[in-house]
Write an enzyme that holds these catalytic residues in place. Structure first.
Site, PDB file in Angstrom:
ATOM      1  N   HIS A   4       0.785  -1.240   0.000  1.00 19.42           N
ATOM      2  CA  HIS A   4       0.000   0.000   0.000  1.00 19.42           C
ATOM      3  C   HIS A   4       0.821   1.297   0.000  1.00 19.42           C
ATOM      4  O   HIS A   4       0.714   2.127  -0.899  1.00 19.42           O
ATOM      5  CB  HIS A   4      -0.904   0.044   1.245  1.00 19.42           C
ATOM      6  CG  HIS A   4      -1.748  -1.162   1.446  1.00 19.42           C
ATOM      7  ND1 HIS A   4      -2.920  -1.365   0.773  1.00 19.42           N
ATOM      8  CD2 HIS A   4      -1.601  -2.244   2.257  1.00 19.42           C
ATOM      9  CE1 HIS A   4      -3.471  -2.499   1.159  1.00 19.42           C
ATOM     10  NE2 HIS A   4      -2.692  -3.056   2.061  1.00 19.42           N
TER      11      HIS A   4
HETATM   12  C1  BDR Z   1      -3.014   0.618   5.348  1.00 17.37           C
HETATM   13  O1  BDR Z   1      -3.214   0.059   6.649  1.00 17.37           O
HETATM   14  C2  BDR Z   1      -2.002  -0.380   7.189  1.00 17.37           C
HETATM   15  O2  BDR Z   1      -2.128  -1.656   7.718  1.00 17.37           O
HETATM   16  C3  BDR Z   1      -0.971  -0.286   6.095  1.00 17.37           C
HETATM   17  O3  BDR Z   1       0.275   0.098   6.625  1.00 17.37           O
HETATM   18  C4  BDR Z   1      -1.537   0.749   5.159  1.00 17.37           C
HETATM   19  O4  BDR Z   1      -1.132   2.055   5.527  1.00 17.37           O
HETATM   20  C5  BDR Z   1      -3.699  -0.268   4.319  1.00 17.37           C
HETATM   21  O5  BDR Z   1      -5.064  -0.355   4.586  1.00 17.37           O
END
Ligand code: BDR
Ligand code: CA
Length: 312
Positions: free
Chosen positions: A242
Site C-alpha cells: 500500500h
Molecule cells: C493501510 O493500513 C495499514 O495496515 C498499512 O500500513 C496501510 O497504511 C492499508 O489499509
C-alpha cells in the site's frame, strides 16, 4: 530543481517501511522529518520501528518524532494480525542508535510548515490521520501553507479491508480523516483500488532480494512475512504494497491514473464507519476535494521501487 521537501507521517508497518525506504533512496525528495502515529501497532512501537527503518537505510541524520498515541475520539484499533506483534515482523530488530526527538510530532509539523516557505512542504500520511488533523486543528493557518497532502487511505470500488466498507487508516480515526478531507489543502489519495494492484509477487520479492544490499534484503524478509496473511486473505501471489504508492506518485505520477472527485468520510454509521464516499461518477454537486487515483502500472512501480531500494 531542488528536492521536494516532505514529512512522512507513519505507523510502520512493513509497507510503511517500504515507503520510507523508497523516499530515502530518492534524490528528488528531501525527508525533513518522520512523524510516528499509533495505528498498525501502538505508538511506542511505530516510533521505534520508524527509527529502525531509517537506520537500516544508513540514515541516522533523520529526525523522528512521536505523535498521537490514540485517535481523536475513539479507542485505538491495531492490526497485529497483518503486521505481526512488533509491527515489523520479518526484520531483524535492534535498538536504534539515534534517539527519538524530544518534541511532539504535531508541534514539529506546525513548526516546519510555518518556518519553510509557503507551499514548499508536502505531507505524506501513511497511517491514521490523527497527527495531521491535530496539527490542522491547533494551527488552522498551516492549511494554506501545505504544498499538498498525498495519503494512503480509503477505497471505493474495492470496498474496505478492515470492515466491508472501510480501509484501515480511515477506519481507525474517521473524525481525523473527515477533518483532513475538509481542510481545503490539495489532496491526492491512494486508495485500495490502486494498492490492490501493486502485488508483492514471489518473482518481485526475489528481484528485490537479488539487489543484495542490506535494505533490499531486510525489505524482502519483511515482505515475505507480510505476504503470508494477505495471500491467504486475497488468494493472490503476494500481498498489496500500500504505502509506497504515495512516494511513487511523487516520483513518477505518470504511472497512475485517476480523477478529481469529492470525497466525504462516514463518521456516524456503525455499519459503514470510516467509509470513503467517493463521488467517482460525479453524481452530486459536491465540490471535488481530492485527486483520487484508480489505476497504476504495477511493473513500472516495481521497476522504480526495486531499483531505488537497491541504491541504499
Ligand atoms: C493501510 O493500513 C495499514 O495496515 C498499512 O500500513 C496501510 O497504511 C492499508 O489499509
Ligand atoms: Ca501504514
Amino acid at each position: 530543481m531542488p528536492p521536494r521537501k516532505i514529512i512522512i507521517d507513519t505507523d510502520p508497518g512493513q509497507d510503511d517501511a517500504a515507503a520510507i525506504m523508497l523516499a530515502l533512496a530518492s534524490p528528488e525528495l528531501e525527508v525533513i522529518g518522520i512523524t510516528a502515529v499509533a495505528g498498525n501497532v501502538p505508538l511506542e512501537l511505530t516510533a521505534r520501528n520508524a527509527r529502525i527503518v531509517a537506520e537500516i537505510c544508513g540514515r541516522t541524520d533523520i529526525r523522528i518524532f512521536a505523535g498521537a498515541d490514540a485517535p481523536l475520539e475513539r479507542k485505538l484499533v491495531t492490526a497485529e494480525h497483518v503486521h505481526g506483534k512488533t509491527g515489523l515482523d520479518g526484520v531483524t530488530l535492534f535498538e536504534p542508535v539515534r534517539p527519538l526527538e524530544t518534541g511532539h510530532a504535531v508541534d514539529f509539523i506546525i513548526e516546519m510548515l510555518r518556518r519553510e516557505p509557503e507551499n514548499s512542504v508536502t505531507l505524506c500520511p501513511l497511517g491514521p490521520l490523527t497527527n495531521i488533523a491535530m496539527a490542522l486543528e491547533r494551527a488552522p493557518d498551516i492549511a494554506a501553507r501545505i504544498e499538498q497532502i498525498v495519503l494512503m487511505g480509503g477505497g471505493y470500488f474495492e470496498g474496505g479491508n478492515i470492515t466491508p466498507a472501510a480501509e484501515f487508516n480511515i477506519y481507525v480515526d474517521p473524525e481525523a480523516a473527515a477533518l483532513v478531507f475538509g481542510c481545503g489543502t490539495p489532496i491526492t489519495m491512494m486508495p485500495l483500488d490502486v494498492t490492490h494492484k501493486v502485488l508483492t509477487t514471489r518473482a518481485r520479492v526475489e528481484r528485490l532480494r537479488a539487489n543484495g544490499n542490506r535494505a533490499s534484503v531486510e525489505m524482502a524478509n519483511m515482505l515475505e512475512f507480510y505476504e503470508r496473511f494477505d495471500e491467504e486473505k486475497y488468494g493472490t501471489d503476494g500481498g498489496p504494497l500500500h504505502d509506497p504508492t504515495v512516494i511513487a506518485w511523487l516520483l513518477d505520477p505518470e504511472m497512475f491514473t485517476g480523477r478529481e472527485c469529492n470525497v466525504e468520510i462516514e463518521t456516524k454509521s456503525d455499519l459503514t464507519l470510516g467509509a470513503t464516499v467517493v463521488d467517482w461518477w460525479r453524481v452530486t454537486e459536491r465540490t471535488p476535494n481530492a485527486f483520487v487515483a484508480g489505476g497504476v502500472d504495477a511493473e513500472r512501480f516495481f521497476d522504480l521501487f526495486i531499483d531505488r531500494v537497491g541504491r541504499l
